[in-house]
Design a protein around this motif. Structure first.
Motif, PDB file in Angstrom:
ATOM      1  N   GLU A 100       0.834  -1.205   0.000  1.00 50.57           N
ATOM      2  CA  GLU A 100       0.000   0.000   0.000  1.00 50.57           C
ATOM      3  C   GLU A 100       0.867   1.253   0.000  1.00 50.57           C
ATOM      4  O   GLU A 100       0.542   2.248  -0.656  1.00 50.57           O
ATOM      5  CB  GLU A 100      -0.914  -0.006   1.237  1.00 50.57           C
ATOM      6  CG  GLU A 100      -2.052  -1.011   1.166  1.00 50.57           C
ATOM      7  CD  GLU A 100      -3.078  -0.621   0.117  1.00 50.57           C
ATOM      8  OE1 GLU A 100      -3.520   0.541   0.096  1.00 50.57           O
ATOM      9  OE2 GLU A 100      -3.430  -1.484  -0.691  1.00 50.57           O
ATOM     10  N   ALA A 101       1.997   1.220   0.752  1.00 49.63           N
ATOM     11  CA  ALA A 101       2.877   2.386   0.822  1.00 49.63           C
ATOM     12  C   ALA A 101       3.448   2.718  -0.554  1.00 49.63           C
ATOM     13  O   ALA A 101       3.523   3.888  -0.948  1.00 49.63           O
ATOM     14  CB  ALA A 101       4.008   2.122   1.816  1.00 49.63           C
ATOM     15  N   MET A 102       3.839   1.699  -1.302  1.00 44.45           N
ATOM     16  CA  MET A 102       4.434   1.905  -2.622  1.00 44.45           C
ATOM     17  C   MET A 102       3.390   2.402  -3.621  1.00 44.45           C
ATOM     18  O   MET A 102       3.632   3.336  -4.386  1.00 44.45           O
ATOM     19  CB  MET A 102       5.022   0.588  -3.105  1.00 44.45           C
ATOM     20  CG  MET A 102       6.075   0.702  -4.184  1.00 44.45           C
ATOM     21  SD  MET A 102       7.733   1.025  -3.519  1.00 44.45           S
ATOM     22  CE  MET A 102       7.899   2.782  -3.863  1.00 44.45           C
ATOM     23  N   ARG A 103       2.223   1.803  -3.597  1.00 39.76           N
ATOM     24  CA  ARG A 103       1.178   2.198  -4.540  1.00 39.76           C
ATOM     25  C   ARG A 103       0.677   3.611  -4.234  1.00 39.76           C
ATOM     26  O   ARG A 103       0.444   4.411  -5.147  1.00 39.76           O
ATOM     27  CB  ARG A 103       0.023   1.187  -4.491  1.00 39.76           C
ATOM     28  CG  ARG A 103       0.446  -0.220  -4.925  1.00 39.76           C
ATOM     29  CD  ARG A 103      -0.721  -1.191  -4.864  1.00 39.76           C
ATOM     30  NE  ARG A 103      -1.657  -0.969  -5.959  1.00 39.76           N
ATOM     31  CZ  ARG A 103      -1.496  -1.461  -7.183  1.00 39.76           C
ATOM     32  NH1 ARG A 103      -0.445  -2.199  -7.474  1.00 39.76           N
ATOM     33  NH2 ARG A 103      -2.388  -1.217  -8.114  1.00 39.76           N
ATOM     34  N   ILE A 156       7.309   1.457   4.247  1.00 41.07           N
ATOM     35  CA  ILE A 156       7.640   2.883   4.175  1.00 41.07           C
ATOM     36  C   ILE A 156       8.313   3.152   2.835  1.00 41.07           C
ATOM     37  O   ILE A 156       9.071   2.329   2.326  1.00 41.07           O
ATOM     38  CB  ILE A 156       8.544   3.358   5.336  1.00 41.07           C
ATOM     39  CG1 ILE A 156       9.907   2.679   5.287  1.00 41.07           C
ATOM     40  CG2 ILE A 156       7.878   3.122   6.674  1.00 41.07           C
ATOM     41  CD1 ILE A 156      10.912   3.290   6.252  1.00 41.07           C
ATOM     42  N   SER A 157       8.016   4.300   2.242  1.00 42.42           N
ATOM     43  CA  SER A 157       8.596   4.669   0.949  1.00 42.42           C
ATOM     44  C   SER A 157       8.843   6.167   0.939  1.00 42.42           C
ATOM     45  O   SER A 157       8.297   6.919   1.759  1.00 42.42           O
ATOM     46  CB  SER A 157       7.654   4.273  -0.190  1.00 42.42           C
ATOM     47  OG  SER A 157       6.405   4.920  -0.050  1.00 42.42           O
ATOM     48  N   SER A 158       9.658   6.602  -0.006  1.00 45.51           N
ATOM     49  CA  SER A 158       9.993   8.021  -0.081  1.00 45.51           C
ATOM     50  C   SER A 158      10.434   8.379  -1.493  1.00 45.51           C
ATOM     51  O   SER A 158      10.604   7.497  -2.350  1.00 45.51           O
ATOM     52  CB  SER A 158      11.104   8.354   0.921  1.00 45.51           C
ATOM     53  OG  SER A 158      11.324   9.747   0.981  1.00 45.51           O
ATOM     54  N   ALA A 333      -5.439  -9.252   4.660  1.00 44.18           N
ATOM     55  CA  ALA A 333      -4.234  -9.420   5.457  1.00 44.18           C
ATOM     56  C   ALA A 333      -3.120  -8.492   4.971  1.00 44.18           C
ATOM     57  O   ALA A 333      -2.309  -8.034   5.757  1.00 44.18           O
ATOM     58  CB  ALA A 333      -3.745 -10.861   5.387  1.00 44.18           C
ATOM     59  N   MET A 334      -3.106  -8.188   3.676  1.00 45.29           N
ATOM     60  CA  MET A 334      -2.048  -7.361   3.128  1.00 45.29           C
ATOM     61  C   MET A 334      -2.355  -5.871   3.261  1.00 45.29           C
ATOM     62  O   MET A 334      -1.509  -5.034   2.991  1.00 45.29           O
ATOM     63  CB  MET A 334      -1.824  -7.699   1.653  1.00 45.29           C
ATOM     64  CG  MET A 334      -1.380  -9.140   1.414  1.00 45.29           C
ATOM     65  SD  MET A 334       0.052  -9.610   2.421  1.00 45.29           S
ATOM     66  CE  MET A 334       1.273  -8.451   1.830  1.00 45.29           C
ATOM     67  N   GLN A 335      -3.550  -5.523   3.664  1.00 39.63           N
ATOM     68  CA  GLN A 335      -3.880  -4.100   3.818  1.00 39.63           C
ATOM     69  C   GLN A 335      -3.002  -3.447   4.866  1.00 39.63           C
ATOM     70  O   GLN A 335      -2.827  -2.240   4.879  1.00 39.63           O
ATOM     71  CB  GLN A 335      -5.345  -3.932   4.201  1.00 39.63           C
ATOM     72  CG  GLN A 335      -6.335  -4.374   3.130  1.00 39.63           C
ATOM     73  CD  GLN A 335      -6.287  -3.488   1.901  1.00 39.63           C
ATOM     74  OE1 GLN A 335      -5.907  -2.337   2.008  1.00 39.63           O
ATOM     75  NE2 GLN A 335      -6.651  -4.012   0.761  1.00 39.63           N
ATOM     76  N   ALA A 336      -2.458  -4.238   5.800  1.00 42.32           N
ATOM     77  CA  ALA A 336      -1.648  -3.694   6.875  1.00 42.32           C
ATOM     78  C   ALA A 336      -0.200  -3.498   6.482  1.00 42.32           C
ATOM     79  O   ALA A 336       0.594  -3.055   7.282  1.00 42.32           O
ATOM     80  CB  ALA A 336      -1.714  -4.629   8.086  1.00 42.32           C
ATOM     81  N   ILE A 337       0.166  -3.852   5.262  1.00 45.81           N
ATOM     82  CA  ILE A 337       1.567  -3.738   4.869  1.00 45.81           C
ATOM     83  C   ILE A 337       1.996  -2.282   4.842  1.00 45.81           C
ATOM     84  O   ILE A 337       1.301  -1.459   4.308  1.00 45.81           O
ATOM     85  CB  ILE A 337       1.790  -4.360   3.475  1.00 45.81           C
ATOM     86  CG1 ILE A 337       1.580  -5.862   3.551  1.00 45.81           C
ATOM     87  CG2 ILE A 337       3.192  -4.088   2.982  1.00 45.81           C
ATOM     88  CD1 ILE A 337       1.758  -6.551   2.232  1.00 45.81           C
TER      89      ILE A 337
END
Length: 337
Positions: A100-103, A156-158, A333-337
């Motif tokens: 989710e962070a990357m998308r 986390i992404s930046s 389950a992957m929503q928490a990534i």
């Protein structure tokens, strides 16, 4: 000399100002974790001194991390570390695409071609019986050790490596502060019952929220039964209860002593280690002295807690062009990534 000195002073002033700002921000984050510390005498001054040690340590730790590596199909073919992490280039693309962070990052930054992120993984060593060639013959049932990487997560992404490293540093300091609060909650002899219960709940809520290094290394912050809104509401209620709690003067000093003790000894609570291991294309560890395969350096970080969690990780650059679109299944389950 006067000219050199006069030119240097503004730089020194800016550096000191930046350091003071970072320390103030860190103090504010620590107090947000445990509002009751405000009642201890000279609280902010003492926290500032302890946090200066933490910041110096985490700065060196972050600076010691290797440069971000490319994480794409070409890297899978050319970089032995990326090849070791993923069985196929498709697995690599899926790991980053389901984040989710990357998308969200690529959605916000419409013009950028790549994003920087921390890829966290679980690494296990399996002892198996395999096949090996010795001389001109092939032996079966040869004891071998294989490295297995799984649970790939990006949380986390930046937009740059510098900002990603800065975020990692902040998370490290937050983790130390969380460990300080946790140490208070477990010190049952020195805490009054109500204060201990509130702190224990605070630590649990912060961990479920993904505070500290859990997000950096990809440890899921919540389970399917936990809702983020529910956690935030409980955090607010808990913070209000802690803020209203009036502890005796000596008790408040003890709590501040406990947190400052952790912040003043950061190397005892958080660290990064590396291992250089020679593996072949199938991640089979090669015998000592062997020239077969390729030497790969792996980095690990430990998250304090009960139990402590150790995860492999790498700083990576992932290209927008390899982000999978349409048809990618992101389950609950992957929503928490």
């Amino acid at each position: 000399m006067r000219i050199f000195g006069s030119n240097l002073l503004p730089w020194r002033g800016r550096a000191a100002s930046d350091e003071a700002r970072r320390t103030r921000e860190a103090v504010a984050r620590v107090l947000a974790m445990n509002p009751g510390l405000r009642y201890a005498p000279h609280c902010e001054e003492r926290l500032s001194r302890a946090l200066m040690t933490s910041l110096e340590y985490t700065d060196k730790l972050v600076a010691s991390l290797p440069p971000a590596c490319a994480a794409d199909a070409h890297a899978w073919s050319s970089d032995p570390a990326i090849r070791a992490f993923f069985a196929t280039p498709d697995d690599l693309a899926r790991a980053f695409s389901r984040s989710e962070a990357m998308r969200d990052y690529f959605e916000r930054q419409a013009d950028t071609t790549e994003g920087y992120a921390v890829l966290g993984m679980a690494m296990t060593e399996r002892h198996v019986l395999g096949v090996a060639q010795e001389g001109g013959s092939i032996r079966h049932d040869v004891p071998q050790t294989t490295l297995c990487f799984g649970d790939h997560r990006v949380r986390i992404s930046s937009d740059s490596e510098a900002s990603l490293r800065a975020e990692i540093g902040r998370r490290m300091v937050d983790q130390l502060a969380l460990e300080g609060v946790a140490s208070l909650a477990t010190n049952r002899r020195k805490l009054v019952k109500h204060s201990r219960e509130l702190l224990e709940k605070r630590v649990a809520l912060l961990e479920r929220q993904g505070t500290g290094m859990r997000a950096v290394l990809g440890v899921p912050p919540v389970t399917e039964t936990d809702g983020l809104a529910r956690i935030q509401a409980e955090m607010k209620e808990n913070a209000q209860a802690l803020a209203k709690l009036r502890v005796p003067g000596k008790q408040g000093e003890r709590e501040l002593d406990g947190v400052c003790d952790v912040l003043s000894k950061p190397s005892e609570h958080i660290y990064v280690k590396s291992r250089s291991i020679r593996v072949d294309m199938m991640n089979v560890v090669q015998p000592e002295g062997s020239q077969a395969g390729r030497l790969v350096e792996f980095h690990f970080a430990c998250i304090p807690g009960n139990p402590a969690i150790t995860r492999a990780f790498v700083l990576a650059r992932f290209p927008r062009c390899e982000l999978l679109r349409g048809g990618l299944h992101i389950d609950a389950a992957m929503q928490a990534i």
